[in-house]
Design an enzyme around this catalytic site. Structure first.
Site: not given
Ligand code: GAL
Length: 645
Positions: A145, A106, A154, A366, A315, A364
């Site tokens: 993020e 990504r 870049c 996570h 998150e 997987q």
């Molecule tokens: C963050 C991200 C999420 C997921 C997560 C895992 O950095 O925004 O999409 O990948 O980490 O901890």
């Protein structure tokens, strides 16, 4: 009274449609009211160029809304689909090694690709047009993020051209640029703006060139972000707008980028970042399953500033993550403690990542709130408890603290570019000084170098190499005391040593000339004369000339602290106990009450409530005589307490 929301991140595109209603009902039953969706779903929204499939997302929105959930819609620009990359490979980011960073994970786009910018604007506009006025879509998140996976900078040819234009706008003439950067050194002079290269060469490139490049790269993120934010706003004028920023991340100026949003949010992974942190092994071992007691708090306070008073956690770590070298299982109750702590610092919402662990692809390992087989994971019980407790409380708004800590993203770039003593980083100093304040029971507001400072009793300046007069004038006008750390005022805005030497502008408040630096290898500790064994300086100590007698002196006779007008300069990196002592003395001199905290215990006021969280491994006594609304004294490890104060 503030209304705090709990939520979760959900990916309807990962699960069969028949499952969605059950998931939505499960979220609502758990006490969640917010759900973020959409941010990686581009390949399902536009499977072929110009062929859109909104039906599934329409259904998902209706299903979630029917369960009473409100939606934060994420725009999908962090994951450009393969057809787009195939059509326009120039959009891919290029690393400093010149290698194209390709498709297959990504964030595979360059902030400098105008072609990508257009494609991103198009999908963002279509999504915002479709859902911007939907009653259940209350908030929007742009992208995901910014800068993650080292993507702020870049090194593509598009970026280089944009950089040359940026330089021309900043310096007007090439002679001015050559003079500002000191390009006479090593015959680095350019004959025209289009001769300027990327800051990658045989050996170290000019720090002024690097600094311009970092500023330019930050501006590229800001421009992309501002474009996406404006696009969403046009079609979703009533919804609040956010971006999910990261922890320990300083590659672009978040105050700048945050200015385009209503609310700042961030992604809090205390254990992943503890494992990655530059902390000693004993500390990492102590906090292995709870996280460092000041790490999440620091970021809450930082992002509250980025959001101009408004922030949330988009998150929140629910269990082990998959991306640190060692991914610990959080200790029992931590998903609740971290959530409460965010609320204590003023969060408007806390949302866990993710609803259900995914059985395929990169994450997987996570954890989610549910296991991959949809049975309940440990975080589920923690969140349930927090939701129940939260429903019983009326919380006020965060009040201004009496201590301000000035945090400057440019300072982080300066120390990255010229560490001088390996690993020296402005962020580390900021975290240590923040910790020192909290170890004294002080609440802290983190502020930008441009912030108003009225009302503060003490202003901490842990590491501000490009400190300017305007900031000092605001400190003086506020009547606050100040405590400034090493490297203050040591560089001009163009990365030169200032006339009269460091600490530059600060010389108006304290009579000093920093004539050199002794960089100390890891493990070299210089004890303080008359101090305890824990009182030492390490990593960095400056050679100081002054008419003022130093306060603290090392056992080998070097001055460490120097008093000036209403403040003190600290010419070294201090051990944690030593900086805690210096912050306590500064706070007391400012008339602030300090309350030394036992290991692992931290407090934070919100409105009329005082919160305590215990990150330590032993139970800790709370102040006598308080009437607890939550928790008990002694407070067991991993527990939270709350009282009126
Ligand atoms: C963050 C991200 C999420 C997921 C997560 C895992 O950095 O925004 O999409 O990948 O980490 O901890």
């Amino acid at each position: 009274m503030a209304h705090v929301r709990l939520g979760v991140c959900y990916y309807p595109e990962h699960w069969p449609r028949e499952r969605w209603a059950q998931d939505a009902a499960g979220m609502a039953a758990l006490g969640l009211s917010l759900v973020r969706i959409g941010e990686f779903a581009w390949s399902r929204l536009e499977p072929k160029p110009g062929r859109f499939d909104w039906a599934w997302l329409d259904d998902a929105v209706e299903t979630l809304a029917a369960a009473g959930l409100e939606i934060i819609m994420g725009t999908p620009t962090a994951c450009p689909p393969h057809w787009l990359v195939a059509r326009d490979p120039d959009m891919l980011p290029v690393g400093a090694d010149g290698q194209v960073r390709g498709f297959g994970s990504r964030r595979h786009y360059s902030f400098s690709s105008l072609g990508y910018r257009e494609a991103a604007r198009d999908i963002t506009a279509r999504m915002a047009e479709r859902y911007g006025k939907h009653a259940a879509v209350v908030g929007w998140q742009t992208d995901n993020e910014f800068g993650c996976h080292d993507t702020t900078e870049c090194f593509s040819s598009a970026a280089l051209t944009a950089f040359q234009t940026w330089c021309e706008a900043r310096y007007n003439t090439i002679d001015a640029l050559n003079a500002a950067w000191g390009n006479v050194f090593w015959s680095q002079e350019y004959e025209a703006f289009n001769a300027i290269g990327l800051p990658v060469a045989v050996t170290e490139t000019n720090p002024a060139h690097c600094m311009a490049w970092r500023r330019f790269s930050s501006d590229q993120v800001r421009d992309f972000s501002a474009d996406m934010a404006a696009t969403v706003r046009k079609h979703a004028p009533e919804a609040w707008l956010t971006h999910n920023f990261m922890g320990n991340f300083t590659d672009f100026d978040h105050f700048d980028v945050g200015a385009d949003y209503d609310v700042a949010s961030w992604d809090s992974y205390p254990l992943g970042f503890l494992d990655l942190a530059d902390l000693d092994d004993a500390m990492k071992a102590r906090y292995r399953r709870r996280g460092h007691p000041d790490w999440a708090a620091f970021h809450h306070d930082l992002y509250r500033a980025v959001g101009r008073g408004r922030f949330g956690v988009m998150e929140q770590q629910p269990g082990p993550v998959n991306w640190a070298p060692h991914n610990a299982q959080p200790a029992a109750g931590m998903a609740r403690l971290w959530g409460w702590e965010a609320i204590a610092h003023g969060a408007e919402f806390v949302s866990w990542f993710r609803w259900r662990q995914l059985h395929v692809a990169q994450e997987q390992f996570h954890a989610g709130v549910l296991h991959a087989d949809a049975t309940l994971a440990p975080a589920h019980g923690d969140i349930e408890r927090l939701a129940r407790e939260l429903a019983e409380l009326e919380l006020g708004d965060t009040r201004p603290a009496r201590v301000a800590l000035v945090f400057d993203y440019e300072a982080c770039w300066v120390t990255d570019i010229q560490p001088q003593s390996a690993g020296f980083a402005a962020l580390t100093l900021a975290l240590e000084w923040y910790s020192a304040a909290r170890l004294n029971g002080l609440d802290v507001d983190i502020v930008s170098p441009d912030a108003a400072l009225n009302g503060y009793g003490l202003v901490l300046l842990p590491c501000l190499p490009m400190l300017e007069h305007a900031l000092l004038d605001r400190i003086t006008a506020s009547g606050a005391r100040w405590l400034a750390g090493p490297r203050a005022g040591s560089r001009t805005n163009e990365f030169a040593i200032p006339d009269g030497l460091a600490p530059g502008a600060l010389r108006t408040l304290v009579d000093l000339r920093i004539t050199g630096v002794d960089a100390l290898r890891r493990g070299v500790h210089l004890g303080i004369d008359g101090g305890d064994d824990d009182d030492y300086v390490h990593h960095w100590i400056e050679a100081v000339e002054s008419s003022t007698e130093p306060g603290l002196v090392t056992r080998d006779g070097r001055g460490v602290t120097f008093d000036g007008d209403a403040g003190t300069y600290v010419a070294a990196r201090c051990s944690r106990p030593l900086i805690a002592r210096l912050v306590a003395e500064a706070a007391q001199a400012a008339g602030l009450e300090t309350r030394p905290m036992p290991a692992g215990l931290r407090t934070r006021r919100r409105g009329d409530h005082m919160f305590a969280v215990n990150y330590g491994n032993t139970a800790q006594r709370l102040p006598e005589g308080v009437r607890l609304l939550l928790g008990q004294s002694p407070l067991p490890p991993g527990e939270v307490a709350l009282w009126e104060a």
